[in-house]
Design a protein around this motif. Sequence first.
Motif, PDB file in Angstrom:
ATOM      1  N   CYS A 139      -1.835 -14.493   8.034  1.00 31.09           N
ATOM      2  CA  CYS A 139      -2.425 -13.290   8.404  1.00 31.09           C
ATOM      3  C   CYS A 139      -3.274 -12.512   7.415  1.00 31.09           C
ATOM      4  CB  CYS A 139      -1.529 -12.153   9.148  1.00 31.09           C
ATOM      5  SG  CYS A 139      -0.106 -11.875   8.166  1.00 31.09           S
ATOM      6  N   ASN A 140      -4.095 -11.751   7.443  1.00 29.63           N
ATOM      7  CA  ASN A 140      -5.026 -10.897   6.718  1.00 29.63           C
ATOM      8  C   ASN A 140      -5.269  -9.500   7.222  1.00 29.63           C
ATOM      9  OD1 ASN A 140      -8.051 -10.205   6.253  1.00 29.63           O
ATOM     10  ND2 ASN A 140      -7.249 -11.164   4.306  1.00 29.63           N
ATOM     11  N   ALA A 141      -5.301  -8.495   6.136  1.00 29.72           N
ATOM     12  CA  ALA A 141      -5.628  -7.457   6.602  1.00 29.72           C
ATOM     13  C   ALA A 141      -6.250  -6.721   5.353  1.00 29.72           C
ATOM     14  CB  ALA A 141      -4.353  -6.396   6.818  1.00 29.72           C
ATOM     15  N   ARG A 142      -7.546  -5.743   5.802  1.00 29.58           N
ATOM     16  CA  ARG A 142      -8.015  -4.836   4.846  1.00 29.58           C
ATOM     17  C   ARG A 142      -7.432  -3.430   4.880  1.00 29.58           C
ATOM     18  NH1 ARG A 142     -13.329  -4.835   3.219  1.00 29.58           N
ATOM     19  NH2 ARG A 142     -12.882  -7.234   3.094  1.00 29.58           N
ATOM     20  N   ILE A 143      -6.604  -3.284   3.669  1.00 33.83           N
ATOM     21  CA  ILE A 143      -5.831  -1.911   3.534  1.00 33.83           C
ATOM     22  C   ILE A 143      -5.957  -1.182   2.613  1.00 33.83           C
ATOM     23  CG2 ILE A 143      -3.409  -1.507   3.140  1.00 33.83           C
ATOM     24  CD1 ILE A 143      -2.436  -4.038   4.410  1.00 33.83           C
ATOM     25  N   ARG A 144      -6.128   0.123   2.924  1.00 34.84           N
ATOM     26  CA  ARG A 144      -6.276   1.199   1.970  1.00 34.84           C
ATOM     27  C   ARG A 144      -5.130   1.900   1.831  1.00 34.84           C
ATOM     28  NH1 ARG A 144     -11.134   3.702   0.977  1.00 34.84           N
ATOM     29  NH2 ARG A 144     -12.981   2.833   2.373  1.00 34.84           N
ATOM     30  N   ARG A 145      -4.582   1.882   0.225  1.00 38.46           N
ATOM     31  CA  ARG A 145      -3.593   2.594  -0.139  1.00 38.46           C
ATOM     32  C   ARG A 145      -3.784   3.910  -0.535  1.00 38.46           C
ATOM     33  NH1 ARG A 145      -0.325  -0.952  -4.813  1.00 38.46           N
ATOM     34  NH2 ARG A 145       1.162   0.639  -3.961  1.00 38.46           N
ATOM     35  N   ASN A 146      -5.008   4.113  -0.555  1.00 38.97           N
ATOM     36  CA  ASN A 146      -5.291   5.705  -0.754  1.00 38.97           C
ATOM     37  C   ASN A 146      -6.838   5.575  -0.439  1.00 38.97           C
ATOM     38  OD1 ASN A 146      -7.114   4.877  -3.133  1.00 38.97           O
ATOM     39  ND2 ASN A 146      -5.240   4.663  -4.163  1.00 38.97           N
ATOM     40  N   VAL A 147      -7.622   6.892  -0.473  1.00 39.43           N
ATOM     41  CA  VAL A 147      -8.857   7.116  -0.003  1.00 39.43           C
ATOM     42  C   VAL A 147      -9.936   6.351  -0.896  1.00 39.43           C
ATOM     43  CG1 VAL A 147      -8.356   9.051   1.220  1.00 39.43           C
ATOM     44  CG2 VAL A 147      -9.345   9.175  -1.041  1.00 39.43           C
ATOM     45  N   TYR A 148      -9.547   5.920  -2.040  1.00 43.10           N
ATOM     46  CA  TYR A 148     -10.518   5.509  -3.199  1.00 43.10           C
ATOM     47  C   TYR A 148     -10.708   3.887  -2.943  1.00 43.10           C
ATOM     48  CZ  TYR A 148      -9.373  10.035  -4.861  1.00 43.10           C
ATOM     49  OH  TYR A 148      -9.333  11.421  -4.714  1.00 43.10           O
ATOM     50  N   SER A 149      -9.993   3.352  -2.760  1.00 41.05           N
ATOM     51  CA  SER A 149      -9.792   1.576  -2.623  1.00 41.05           C
ATOM     52  C   SER A 149      -9.288   1.024  -1.379  1.00 41.05           C
ATOM     53  CB  SER A 149      -9.558   1.349  -3.774  1.00 41.05           C
ATOM     54  OG  SER A 149      -7.961   1.604  -3.974  1.00 41.05           O
TER      55      SER A 149
END
Length: 119
Positions: free
Chosen positions: A94-104
Amino acid sequence: VQLQASGGGLVQTGGSLRLSCVASGSIFSIGHMGWYRQAPGKQRELVAVITSGGVTTYADFVKGQFDISRDSAKNTVYLQMNSLKPEDTAVYYCNARIRRNVYSEYDYWGQGTEVTVSS
């Protein structure tokens, strides 16, 4: 952030399996989520992907056979695999595009779950 995949196993031709993958950790938001697979001696290939809005895309070789879905409240993506064939044997990631904060944002991968379809 971690992706934990589960649900693989050994199944006979024509059988079904449901894979799950849950994202955990410090997550601000999740964009697309998807499944890839890698058969022995072959390159990893896209199986299906689902956007945060629920739009799905499938590889031609699984259209009508597999179904991807997600539960955003649970940070989980599923892959329902039906009418399995020996050529579906592979390790599924599985793969996911994740933001840990608003910047990246980054792409994260699960550890893989093995699917074996016997003839």
